[in-house]
Design a protein around this motif. Sequence first.
Motif, PDB file in Angstrom:
ATOM      1  N   GLY A  88       0.803  -1.215   0.000  1.00  0.00           N
ATOM      2  CA  GLY A  88       0.000   0.000   0.000  1.00  0.00           C
ATOM      3  C   GLY A  88       0.841   1.271   0.000  1.00  0.00           C
ATOM      4  N   LYS A  90       3.618   4.015  -1.590  1.00  0.00           N
ATOM      5  CA  LYS A  90       4.123   4.584  -2.842  1.00  0.00           C
ATOM      6  C   LYS A  90       5.172   5.616  -2.461  1.00  0.00           C
ATOM      7  CE  LYS A  90       3.077   6.694  -7.147  1.00  0.00           C
ATOM      8  NZ  LYS A  90       2.228   6.741  -8.255  1.00  0.00           N
ATOM      9  N   ARG A  94       2.625   5.536   2.925  1.00  0.00           N
ATOM     10  CA  ARG A  94       1.349   4.859   2.701  1.00  0.00           C
ATOM     11  C   ARG A  94       0.432   5.791   1.919  1.00  0.00           C
ATOM     12  NH1 ARG A  94      -0.451   0.363   4.956  1.00  0.00           N
ATOM     13  NH2 ARG A  94       1.021   0.514   6.661  1.00  0.00           N
ATOM     14  N   LYS A  95       0.164   5.431   0.660  1.00  0.00           N
ATOM     15  CA  LYS A  95      -0.665   6.271  -0.203  1.00  0.00           C
ATOM     16  C   LYS A  95      -1.728   5.498  -0.957  1.00  0.00           C
ATOM     17  CE  LYS A  95       2.690   9.902  -1.107  1.00  0.00           C
ATOM     18  NZ  LYS A  95       3.466  10.603  -2.119  1.00  0.00           N
ATOM     19  N   ASN A  96      -1.474   4.235  -1.224  1.00  0.00           N
ATOM     20  CA  ASN A  96      -2.394   3.457  -2.052  1.00  0.00           C
ATOM     21  C   ASN A  96      -3.542   2.891  -1.233  1.00  0.00           C
ATOM     22  OD1 ASN A  96      -1.001   3.753  -4.513  1.00  0.00           O
ATOM     23  ND2 ASN A  96       0.465   2.214  -3.885  1.00  0.00           N
ATOM     24  N   SER A  97      -4.674   2.748  -1.869  1.00  0.00           N
ATOM     25  CA  SER A  97      -5.834   2.138  -1.225  1.00  0.00           C
ATOM     26  C   SER A  97      -5.583   0.645  -1.029  1.00  0.00           C
ATOM     27  CB  SER A  97      -7.076   2.338  -2.098  1.00  0.00           C
ATOM     28  OG  SER A  97      -6.932   1.611  -3.304  1.00  0.00           O
ATOM     29  N   GLN A  98      -6.419   0.035  -0.215  1.00  0.00           N
ATOM     30  CA  GLN A  98      -6.301  -1.404   0.005  1.00  0.00           C
ATOM     31  C   GLN A  98      -6.516  -2.166  -1.301  1.00  0.00           C
ATOM     32  OE1 GLN A  98      -5.132  -2.883   2.616  1.00  0.00           O
ATOM     33  NE2 GLN A  98      -5.453  -4.946   1.871  1.00  0.00           N
ATOM     34  N   SER A  99      -7.418  -1.691  -2.146  1.00  0.00           N
ATOM     35  CA  SER A  99      -7.655  -2.383  -3.418  1.00  0.00           C
ATOM     36  C   SER A  99      -6.436  -2.286  -4.336  1.00  0.00           C
ATOM     37  CB  SER A  99      -8.913  -1.853  -4.108  1.00  0.00           C
ATOM     38  OG  SER A  99      -8.758  -0.495  -4.434  1.00  0.00           O
ATOM     39  N   GLU A 100      -5.745  -1.150  -4.320  1.00  0.00           N
ATOM     40  CA  GLU A 100      -4.528  -1.003  -5.123  1.00  0.00           C
ATOM     41  C   GLU A 100      -3.420  -1.899  -4.567  1.00  0.00           C
ATOM     42  OE1 GLU A 100      -1.689   0.199  -7.944  1.00  0.00           O
ATOM     43  OE2 GLU A 100      -3.872   0.188  -7.950  1.00  0.00           O
ATOM     44  N   ALA A 101      -3.304  -1.972  -3.259  1.00  0.00           N
ATOM     45  CA  ALA A 101      -2.314  -2.846  -2.637  1.00  0.00           C
ATOM     46  C   ALA A 101      -2.593  -4.307  -3.012  1.00  0.00           C
ATOM     47  CB  ALA A 101      -2.324  -2.665  -1.122  1.00  0.00           C
ATOM     48  N   ARG A 103      -4.198  -5.344  -5.656  1.00  0.00           N
ATOM     49  CA  ARG A 103      -3.915  -5.503  -7.086  1.00  0.00           C
ATOM     50  C   ARG A 103      -2.424  -5.729  -7.318  1.00  0.00           C
ATOM     51  NH1 ARG A 103      -1.685  -3.217 -11.070  1.00  0.00           N
ATOM     52  NH2 ARG A 103      -1.144  -1.321  -9.949  1.00  0.00           N
TER      53      ARG A 103
END
Length: 137
Positions: A88, A90, A94-101, A103
């Motif tokens: 998660g 970047k 910590r910048k990415n959403s859980q869904s991006e993590a 993915r």
Amino acid sequence: MGRADPQAAIFYKAREMILLMNVHLNHFPRHEKYALCQEIRQAAYGVYSALVEGQKRYHNKTTLTRLDVQHEQLRMLLNLAFELGYFGFKDGQRKNSQSEALRRYTALSILVNELGAMIGGWIRSLRAANGVSAQHA
């Protein structure tokens, strides 16, 4: 078909995995740069090195066993990184959403699993060539 074709495919898959893995590892938290990131890189490079060794050795049962173990270590380290939430991040934060993590982790896990299947196939073909049943291996 010659023996080189499956091996070329396994090397391609390993390189593809390492390239993607390095992109994601570069975004992990800074405090993990010389800890978990380094362990994951070393495990991936160890898998790649063991692939070369397995290709070049005439008797490679122990080499392929070590390759299988190193691959599983890599899988477990990546699982740990995901559970710690490092996919998660970047640029170290910590910048990415859980869904991006998820993915990112899933894309890398697919490559690791495909590589594992190829390693397993190589081991099975070696056992079959040597007349060793799955029960005795």
